[in-house]
Design a protein around this motif. Structure first.
Motif, PDB file in Angstrom:
ATOM      1  N   PHE A  69      11.475  -0.197  12.047  1.00 10.54           N
ATOM      2  CA  PHE A  69      10.883  -1.308  12.909  1.00 10.54           C
ATOM      3  C   PHE A  69      11.418  -2.623  12.497  1.00 10.54           C
ATOM      4  O   PHE A  69      11.555  -2.807  11.295  1.00 10.54           O
ATOM      5  CB  PHE A  69       9.314  -1.154  12.928  1.00 10.54           C
ATOM      6  N   ALA A  70      12.103  -3.409  13.485  1.00  7.30           N
ATOM      7  CA  ALA A  70      12.531  -4.676  13.205  1.00  7.30           C
ATOM      8  C   ALA A  70      11.712  -5.726  12.669  1.00  7.30           C
ATOM      9  O   ALA A  70      11.798  -6.396  11.812  1.00  7.30           O
ATOM     10  CB  ALA A  70      13.347  -5.443  14.478  1.00  7.30           C
ATOM     11  N   THR A  71      10.119  -5.610  12.940  1.00  5.79           N
ATOM     12  CA  THR A  71       9.349  -6.586  12.287  1.00  5.79           C
ATOM     13  C   THR A  71       7.986  -5.928  12.279  1.00  5.79           C
ATOM     14  O   THR A  71       7.696  -4.901  12.862  1.00  5.79           O
ATOM     15  CB  THR A  71       9.054  -7.549  13.408  1.00  5.79           C
ATOM     16  N   ASP A  72       7.119  -6.374  11.446  1.00  5.38           N
ATOM     17  CA  ASP A  72       5.720  -5.873  11.155  1.00  5.38           C
ATOM     18  C   ASP A  72       4.925  -5.690  12.377  1.00  5.38           C
ATOM     19  O   ASP A  72       4.298  -4.663  12.759  1.00  5.38           O
ATOM     20  CB  ASP A  72       4.899  -6.561  10.141  1.00  5.38           C
ATOM     21  N   THR A  73       5.233  -6.700  13.348  1.00  6.29           N
ATOM     22  CA  THR A  73       4.465  -6.710  14.799  1.00  6.29           C
ATOM     23  C   THR A  73       4.735  -5.367  15.428  1.00  6.29           C
ATOM     24  O   THR A  73       4.036  -4.954  16.044  1.00  6.29           O
ATOM     25  CB  THR A  73       4.792  -8.243  15.358  1.00  6.29           C
ATOM     26  N   GLU A  74       6.126  -5.203  15.490  1.00  6.82           N
ATOM     27  CA  GLU A  74       6.497  -3.714  16.157  1.00  6.82           C
ATOM     28  C   GLU A  74       5.866  -2.668  15.796  1.00  6.82           C
ATOM     29  O   GLU A  74       5.483  -2.073  16.515  1.00  6.82           O
ATOM     30  CB  GLU A  74       8.236  -3.711  15.954  1.00  6.82           C
ATOM     31  N   GLU A  75       5.764  -2.604  14.216  1.00 10.17           N
ATOM     32  CA  GLU A  75       5.184  -1.451  13.960  1.00 10.17           C
ATOM     33  C   GLU A  75       3.675  -1.658  14.174  1.00 10.17           C
ATOM     34  O   GLU A  75       3.228  -0.257  14.447  1.00 10.17           O
ATOM     35  CB  GLU A  75       5.378  -1.370  12.389  1.00 10.17           C
ATOM     36  N   ILE A  76       2.944  -2.412  14.136  1.00  7.91           N
ATOM     37  CA  ILE A  76       1.535  -2.569  14.548  1.00  7.91           C
ATOM     38  C   ILE A  76       1.182  -2.261  16.002  1.00  7.91           C
ATOM     39  O   ILE A  76       0.561  -1.463  16.325  1.00  7.91           O
ATOM     40  CB  ILE A  76       0.984  -3.958  14.276  1.00  7.91           C
ATOM     41  N   VAL A  77       2.211  -2.879  16.723  1.00  4.08           N
ATOM     42  CA  VAL A  77       1.877  -2.545  18.182  1.00  4.08           C
ATOM     43  C   VAL A  77       2.368  -1.147  18.531  1.00  4.08           C
ATOM     44  O   VAL A  77       1.625  -0.459  19.225  1.00  4.08           O
ATOM     45  CB  VAL A  77       2.906  -3.347  18.990  1.00  4.08           C
ATOM     46  N   ALA A  78       3.341  -0.374  17.818  1.00 10.48           N
ATOM     47  CA  ALA A  78       3.593   0.898  17.984  1.00 10.48           C
ATOM     48  C   ALA A  78       2.690   1.872  17.661  1.00 10.48           C
ATOM     49  O   ALA A  78       2.393   2.832  18.132  1.00 10.48           O
ATOM     50  CB  ALA A  78       4.968   1.296  17.270  1.00 10.48           C
ATOM     51  N   GLY A  79       1.823   1.462  16.890  1.00  7.83           N
ATOM     52  CA  GLY A  79       0.682   2.230  15.964  1.00  7.83           C
ATOM     53  C   GLY A  79      -0.661   2.100  16.903  1.00  7.83           C
ATOM     54  O   GLY A  79      -1.154   3.390  17.003  1.00  7.83           O
ATOM     55  N   TRP A  80      -0.623   1.282  17.819  1.00  4.62           N
ATOM     56  CA  TRP A  80      -1.814   1.194  18.650  1.00  4.62           C
ATOM     57  C   TRP A  80      -1.476   1.434  20.033  1.00  4.62           C
ATOM     58  O   TRP A  80      -2.300   2.148  20.782  1.00  4.62           O
ATOM     59  CB  TRP A  80      -2.522  -0.260  18.629  1.00  4.62           C
ATOM     60  N   ALA A  81      -0.244   1.024  20.468  1.00  3.83           N
ATOM     61  CA  ALA A  81       0.249   1.228  21.880  1.00  3.83           C
ATOM     62  C   ALA A  81       0.953   2.454  22.007  1.00  3.83           C
ATOM     63  O   ALA A  81       2.110   2.452  22.305  1.00  3.83           O
ATOM     64  CB  ALA A  81       0.907  -0.095  22.477  1.00  3.83           C
ATOM     65  N   LYS A  82       0.393   3.723  22.059  1.00  5.28           N
ATOM     66  CA  LYS A  82       0.969   5.027  21.790  1.00  5.28           C
ATOM     67  C   LYS A  82       1.680   5.164  23.069  1.00  5.28           C
ATOM     68  O   LYS A  82       2.711   6.063  23.128  1.00  5.28           O
ATOM     69  CB  LYS A  82       0.265   6.107  21.353  1.00  5.28           C
ATOM     70  N   ARG A  83       1.374   4.743  24.133  1.00  7.88           N
ATOM     71  CA  ARG A  83       2.013   5.204  25.415  1.00  7.88           C
ATOM     72  C   ARG A  83       3.116   4.317  25.940  1.00  7.88           C
ATOM     73  O   ARG A  83       3.887   4.718  26.809  1.00  7.88           O
ATOM     74  CB  ARG A  83       0.656   4.895  26.819  1.00  7.88           C
ATOM     75  N   LEU A  84       3.380   3.285  25.131  1.00  7.25           N
ATOM     76  CA  LEU A  84       4.625   2.200  25.577  1.00  7.25           C
ATOM     77  C   LEU A  84       5.742   2.943  25.042  1.00  7.25           C
ATOM     78  O   LEU A  84       5.753   3.505  24.111  1.00  7.25           O
ATOM     79  CB  LEU A  84       4.395   0.958  24.787  1.00  7.25           C
ATOM     80  N   LEU A  85       6.861   2.796  25.757  1.00  2.00           N
ATOM     81  CA  LEU A  85       7.889   3.119  25.310  1.00  2.00           C
ATOM     82  C   LEU A  85       8.497   2.256  23.898  1.00  2.00           C
ATOM     83  O   LEU A  85       7.956   1.086  24.057  1.00  2.00           O
ATOM     84  CB  LEU A  85       9.248   3.009  26.475  1.00  2.00           C
TER      85      LEU A  85
END
Length: 155
Positions: A69-85
């Motif tokens: 992940f490029a940022t911590d925010t990306e990693e956090i969002v990806a962990g919670w928003a599992k349906r998103l590409l």
């Protein structure tokens, strides 16, 4: 004994304008600087630049063996928003980090699909707090209910 989870607090309507909050010790992530207004670009020039660009393929998502992940925010969002590409995760994380407005396709708890333009994004996992332009009020969105992310089109 029954233990119930407290629902997130919501601002009472009407709220005059999106607020910019400072980071708190609650783990919230907010924009660190004001987004710069994009310069007006001629659509014909932009089209020519896009057509002249070499073809590229996107990097695979980190969870598919790609780059981290490029940022911590990306990693956090990806962990919670599992349906998103992965591309939507990156776009949403970028909007959170830079304070840019974003449009999301959201499935409400009622099951209704809505499209919302949001500003003043505050990440408070598993929620996204934002000013909703449709409701003209601060709202709390569950990250797992966001199904797609789009840039806000300039008027």
């Amino acid at each position: 004994m029954r233990v119930e989870k407290a629902s997130p607090r919501r601002a009472a309507a009407p709220v005059p304008a999106p607020r910019r909050t400072s980071p708190r010790s609650t783990g919230r992530i907010t924009a660190t600087r004001e987004a710069e207004a994009p310069a007006a670009i001629d659509p014909n020039t932009l089209a020519a630049q896009l057509l002249a660009a070499p073809p590229t393929t996107p990097d695979p998502a980190p969870f598919d063996g790609g780059v981290p992940f490029a940022t911590d925010t990306e990693e956090i969002v990806a962990g919670w928003a599992k349906r998103l590409l992965y591309s939507d995760v990156r776009q949403l994380a970028h909007a959170i980090d830079t304070g840019q407005d974003i449009t999301v396709e959201y499935i409400a708890t009622s099951g209704n699909q809505t499209v919302r333009t949001l500003s003043g994004l505050v990440l408070d996992p598993p929620y996204l707090e934002a000013w909703c332009h449709l409701r003209e009020a601060e709202r709390v969105f569950t990250l797992s209910r966001i199904h797609s992310v789009m840039s806000v089109m300039p008027e």
